[in-house]
Enzyme design. Sequence first.
Site, PDB file in Angstrom:
ATOM      1  CG  ASP A   1      -2.058   0.886   1.210  1.00  0.00           C
ATOM      2  OD1 ASP A   1      -2.487   1.245   0.101  1.00  0.00           O
ATOM      3  OD2 ASP A   1      -2.569   1.241   2.291  1.00  0.00           O
ATOM      4  CG  HIS A   2      -0.472   4.850   0.570  1.00  0.00           C
ATOM      5  ND1 HIS A   2      -0.942   5.888  -0.200  1.00  0.00           N
ATOM      6  CD2 HIS A   2      -1.525   4.440   1.324  1.00  0.00           C
ATOM      7  CE1 HIS A   2      -2.217   6.104   0.093  1.00  0.00           C
ATOM      8  NE2 HIS A   2      -2.589   5.227   1.004  1.00  0.00           N
TER       9      HIS A   2
ATOM     10  CG  ASP B   1       0.126   7.865  -2.998  1.00  0.00           C
ATOM     11  OD1 ASP B   1      -0.256   8.704  -3.850  1.00  0.00           O
ATOM     12  OD2 ASP B   1       0.027   8.041  -1.777  1.00  0.00           O
TER      13      ASP B   1
ATOM     14  CG  ASN C   1      -7.220   0.624   1.098  1.00  0.00           C
ATOM     15  OD1 ASN C   1      -7.649  -0.207   0.296  1.00  0.00           O
ATOM     16  ND2 ASN C   1      -6.047   1.208   0.952  1.00  0.00           N
TER      17      ASN C   1
ATOM     18  CG  HIS D   1      -5.644   7.970   4.397  1.00  0.00           C
ATOM     19  ND1 HIS D   1      -5.228   8.782   3.384  1.00  0.00           N
ATOM     20  CD2 HIS D   1      -5.578   6.708   3.924  1.00  0.00           C
ATOM     21  CE1 HIS D   1      -4.904   8.049   2.323  1.00  0.00           C
ATOM     22  NE2 HIS D   1      -5.115   6.784   2.625  1.00  0.00           N
TER      23      HIS D   1
ATOM     24  CD  GLU E   1      -4.443   8.516  -3.404  1.00  0.00           C
ATOM     25  OE1 GLU E   1      -4.096   7.469  -2.813  1.00  0.00           O
ATOM     26  OE2 GLU E   1      -4.576   9.616  -2.830  1.00  0.00           O
TER      27      GLU E   1
ATOM     28  CB  THR F   1      -8.903   3.828  11.720  1.00  0.00           C
ATOM     29  OG1 THR F   1      -7.962   4.534  10.896  1.00  0.00           O
ATOM     30  CG2 THR F   1      -9.005   4.520  13.066  1.00  0.00           C
TER      31      THR F   1
HETATM   32 ZN   LIG Z   1      -4.441   5.058   1.734  1.00  0.00          ZN
END
Ligand SMILES: [Zn+2]
Length: 275
Positions: free
Chosen positions: A82-83, A104, A225, A174, A134, A228
């Site tokens: 991710d990212h 990203d 995604n 996010h 993205e 949290t």
């Molecule tokens: Zn993200």
Amino acid sequence: MTLANLRDVLAPAAENGYAVAGFVVLGWEDALAYTQAAEETGKPIILQAGPGSRRHTPAPVLGAMFRHLAEQASVPVVCHIDHARSIEECREGIDCGFTSVMFDGSDRPIEENIALTSQISEEAHRAGVSVEGEVGFVGYAEGKASAMTSVEEAALFDRESGADAMAISVGNVHLQTEAEARIDMDRLREIEAATAMPLVLHGGSGIASEKRRELATTSRVCKFNIGTELRQAFGRALRQSLKDNAQSFDRIELLKPVIPAIRQETVKVISGLSQ
Ligand SMILES: [Zn+2]
């Protein structure tokens, strides 16, 4: 073994009106709990190693751990970076056995974002690895503000990037600890009309579960995604375990009870993304 990439899991999701959860993995306990929940629900999942996770645990360790879980699972499991912010980070992911990478390029001008995503897509596809990009910028609660995805840029990215999925910014944020995101449905519908590839929403925890289900079943958003809310489940379960085992100093003894607690919450998240 059911090792999969994004194309394998998102195409059927888009076709059949459901969405797949991409879970932020921070260690063994949550990765195992997510995979157990996938087995329990019979649904595919995406295990995701984000920048924080890769700073804490080397990417080769995470890659091997994800692949082990995927190979044991009876449902498709995607092993996803991710990212990643550079071609080198994407290459490292591919070399470490990940089946999918997110590049990203959201902080770059759209032409540069597309050029780099296209180069990464070519390399990744040769290795059988899928790519998420993205467009626009998904901001952070108490951090950098979002930049809404432009319909024109999304259309350009859809035609020219070669990516397999596109993360968009339409009100999602996010690291929200409450489900308070307001999704701009008009913008989402415009983006859907101008594009063809599966759409991804980061910041899934900030979107109310009813809204997630509505989007999963009635739009082309087929990946959420989720980080949290399951980190919160982990924190609650760990605090309880420390209280219940006040005399213990054994890491395994202290951490073991968090696995069923995360699993239970994960089952709810996965089940909430289909009818
Ligand atoms: Zn993200």
